[in-house]
Design an enzyme around this catalytic site. Structure first.
Site, mmCIF file in Angstrom:
data_model
loop_
_atom_site.group_PDB
_atom_site.id
_atom_site.type_symbol
_atom_site.label_atom_id
_atom_site.label_comp_id
_atom_site.label_asym_id
_atom_site.label_seq_id
_atom_site.Cartn_x
_atom_site.Cartn_y
_atom_site.Cartn_z
ATOM 1 N N CYS A 94 0.821 -1.209 0.000
ATOM 2 C CA CYS A 94 0.000 0.000 0.000
ATOM 3 C C CYS A 94 0.862 1.269 0.000
ATOM 4 C CB CYS A 94 -0.966 -0.081 1.175
ATOM 5 S SG CYS A 94 -2.430 0.916 0.931
ATOM 6 N N HIS A 195 -3.090 -5.823 2.801
ATOM 7 C CA HIS A 195 -2.634 -5.820 4.194
ATOM 8 C C HIS A 195 -3.002 -7.163 4.803
ATOM 9 C CE1 HIS A 195 -1.732 -1.557 4.333
ATOM 10 N NE2 HIS A 195 -2.916 -1.261 3.838
#
Ligand code: GLN
Length: 245
Positions: A94, A195
């Site tokens: 990310c 994640h």
């Protein structure tokens, strides 16, 4: 410590640790330990020089302000860029992936030059992507579906030197293009919006990174029913049956 110790760098956990991505280091270390391979986790803090000779670098996600601080720090301490230049293995999640790109524009409109080691650009998508992210891997050597949890406002467009990590089956991933893809792969850099910490539920991807970083072409299989259970539960949460693998 022997010469074959795998050294894992956790890059700026104070600012790139918001989403629990630091757990990826624990996953790698345990999977190495269970095979009798020694490893060392090196935590690289703000303001510290970044060693350029580690085997695997892990970058996690972060909120916009933290991400800006991380970018400045990594530009001032360019060991990661040197390591990426020699083909070291890097997992960038990310914000970590966005930082490695050419530039990113955050939700407040700040345009920030990235580290320029990944042919990717990130801009606000005008909404936030949150929820399960599942993709079919596009990288040779990976066959199992990739699963993680995404939480980002950025959309990431790849240039010709990078290719996506996976084709999205559920979620938004890079949030541009049709079909949607997730992540960016270039040399030893593997970027993704997953994640989790994602490697806990993607054991094949974890071992792929270990093999790439260690030069081993196979690893002793591990029988870990709890990992299979976690993986099954998370894929199920995305409406995908494990039998689809
Ligand atoms: N701040 C970035 C975004 O919203 C990255 C967020 C994250 O790392 N989860 O796109």
């Amino acid at each position: 410590m022997t010469e074959s110790t795998i050294r894992i760098g956790v890059v700026l956990p104070e600012v790139l640790g918001t989403y629990g991505d630091g757990g990826n280091a624990v996953v790698l270390q345990k999977r190495l330990e269970w095979r009798g391979i020694s490893s060392e986790v090196v935590s690289i803090g703000l303001g510290q020089p970044v060693p350029s000779d580690l085997d695997i670098y892990l970058l996690g996600g972060g909120e916009d302000a933290a991400q800006g601080l991380a970018t400045e720090n990594l530009r001032a301490n360019p060991g990661l860029q040197q390591a990426a230049g020699r083909g070291a293995t890097v997992l960038a999640i990310c914000a970590g992936m966005q930082i490695l790109g050419e530039w990113y524009t955050d939700a407040s409109g700040n345009h920030v030059a990235g580290l320029g080691v990944l042919d990717a650009r990130t801009f606000p998508q005008g909404k936030r992507s949150t929820g399960e992210l599942v993709s079919t891997p596009l990288v040779p050597g990976l066959t199992d579906l990739l699963t993680g949890f995404e939480n980002h406002g950025g959309a990431t467009e790849l240039g010709p030197d990078a290719r996506p990590l996976g084709r999205v089956l559920h979620g938004d991933g890079n949030a541009v293009g049709d079909p949607l893809s997730d992540g960016a792969v270039q040399g030893g850099i593997f970027g993704t919006y997953m994640h989790g910490p994602a490697l806990a539920r993607n054991p094949q991807f974890a071992d792929f990174l270990i093999m790439r970083a260690s030069g081993l072409d196979s690893l002793q299989p591990l029988d870990l029913p709890t990992v299979d259970k976690l993986r099954g539960e998370r894929l199920d949460a995305a409406g995908i049956s494990i039998g689809a693998e």
